[in-house]
Design a protein around this motif. Structure first.
Motif, PDB file in Angstrom:
ATOM      1  N   GLU A   1      31.709  52.475  40.102  1.00  0.00           N
ATOM      2  CA  GLU A   1      32.190  51.110  40.300  1.00  0.00           C
ATOM      3  C   GLU A   1      33.656  50.986  39.890  1.00  0.00           C
ATOM      4  OE1 GLU A   1      30.692  48.645  41.872  1.00  0.00           O
ATOM      5  OE2 GLU A   1      29.105  50.098  42.280  1.00  0.00           O
ATOM      6  N   GLU A   2      34.044  51.663  38.832  1.00  0.00           N
ATOM      7  CA  GLU A   2      35.437  51.625  38.385  1.00  0.00           C
ATOM      8  C   GLU A   2      36.370  52.230  39.435  1.00  0.00           C
ATOM      9  OE1 GLU A   2      38.238  53.242  34.678  1.00  0.00           O
ATOM     10  OE2 GLU A   2      36.079  53.622  34.672  1.00  0.00           O
TER      11      GLU A   2
ATOM     12  N   GLN B   1      37.222  50.162  42.622  1.00  0.00           N
ATOM     13  CA  GLN B   1      38.239  49.118  42.526  1.00  0.00           C
ATOM     14  C   GLN B   1      39.577  49.591  43.084  1.00  0.00           C
ATOM     15  OE1 GLN B   1      38.451  47.638  38.503  1.00  0.00           O
ATOM     16  NE2 GLN B   1      36.239  47.368  38.340  1.00  0.00           N
ATOM     17  N   THR B   2      39.758  50.912  43.099  1.00  0.00           N
ATOM     18  CA  THR B   2      41.026  51.495  43.547  1.00  0.00           C
ATOM     19  C   THR B   2      40.902  52.206  44.888  1.00  0.00           C
ATOM     20  OG1 THR B   2      41.642  51.848  41.236  1.00  0.00           O
ATOM     21  CG2 THR B   2      42.900  53.054  42.903  1.00  0.00           C
TER      22      THR B   2
END
Length: 291
Positions: free
Chosen positions: A141-142, A145-146
């Motif tokens: 999930e982190e 974001q990118t």
């Protein structure tokens, strides 16, 4: 436009046929010349149409005629690594390498691989130094974001590698031990989940293996497929294969990448028609094929 050209060519051929039935030798010669001209016109029309079609493909397919730069961490045997020839020529090899090359080449492009530490891949994408990165990255999930991620195409199995005189069949057996892991990967979370363990991040799986061989650590957590390859040449080491987890491989792209949709579509086709399984089986055992 194409239909009109072909219609004209066909009409010319019919008219020639009618003249041939009642003409003299001179008429026949003239008719033959006209027929050849009509055939040439038809062939030219077909070639033009093919060229126009190729131009349409080029316009619609971002890979066609392009060389894309793909970041990888080439210490990740058997997924991505470098083979050096006697003349010093460098060749990128491995499962992820073959998957990416196959997808890009199917779409008329070529690949230039760029080797860098795993932890540098996301920064390199954001800095536009590479177009996307190889498949040893889990779509957390982190990270989402990118980056945008392709379909998940592989679920690895982790392994504990240790010296053959020891025995660590599972994570519980590593309680209180010193464990190495590949810095910047999900192996860190696995190692740090062991109660009372001392953990240390190392750059690359080969270096982790060396830490074990040199007795600077008791064991290391690495990819099971890679561990299998390392142990082929290290009879002083042993390994325990861990159960499948939620860890997985996908290809990471920058947000709004022009290559994302085409790459993902082709990858899906390969997953459905068995091409992907064939590549996986060529590098690993069948137990690693995605269910």
């Amino acid at each position: 436009m194409m239909k009109k050209r072909l219609a004209l060519a066909v009409s010319a051929m019919l008219a020639i046929g009618m003249l041939t039935g009642c003409g003299s030798k001179a008429d026949t010669a003239a008719t033959t010349a006209a027929a050849e001209a009509a055939t040439t016109a038809a062939e030219t029309t077909a070639e033009t149409t093919a060229a126009e079609s190729a131009a349409e493909v080029s316009a619609e397919n971002p890979f066609n005629g392009k060389t894309v730069k793909v970041g990888c961490s080439a210490t990740f045997v058997p997924f991505e690594s470098i083979e050096m020839a006697a003349d010093g020529k460098k060749t990128y090899v491995g499962m992820n390498i073959d998957i990416i090359k196959t997808v890009v080449e199917k779409n008329g492009g070529e690949v230039e691989f760029v080797d860098m530490p795993f932890k540098s891949l996301m920064a390199a994408i954001q800095a536009k130094q590479i177009d996307f990165c190889s498949g040893g990255m889990a779509p957390t999930e982190e990270r989402k974001q990118t980056l945008d991620f392709s379909e998940i195409f592989f679920y690895p199995r982790n392994a504990i590698v240790y010296r053959s005189e020891d025995s660590y069949p599972d994570l519980d057996s590593l309680k209180g031990k010193k464990i190495a892991y590949v810095f910047g990967t999900n192996y860190q979370q696995v190692a740090e989940s062991v109660e009372g363990a001392e953990t240390v991040g190392i750059q690359g799986s080969p270096a982790c293996i060396e830490e074990v061989k040199s007795k600077r650590v008791d064991a290391c957590i690495v990819d099971g497929a890679g561990a299998t390859e390392f142990l082929k040449n290290n009879d002083t080491l042993a390994m325990s294969l861990l159960d499948k987890t939620d860890d997985c491989f996908a290809i990471g792209f920058p947000k709004e990448s022009p290559y994302y949709e085409t790459f993902n579509s082709t990858l899906k086709e390969m997953m459905e028609n068995g091409e992907l399984d064939a590549i996986i089986a060529d590098h690993l055992s069948e137990q690693f094929i995605l269910d």
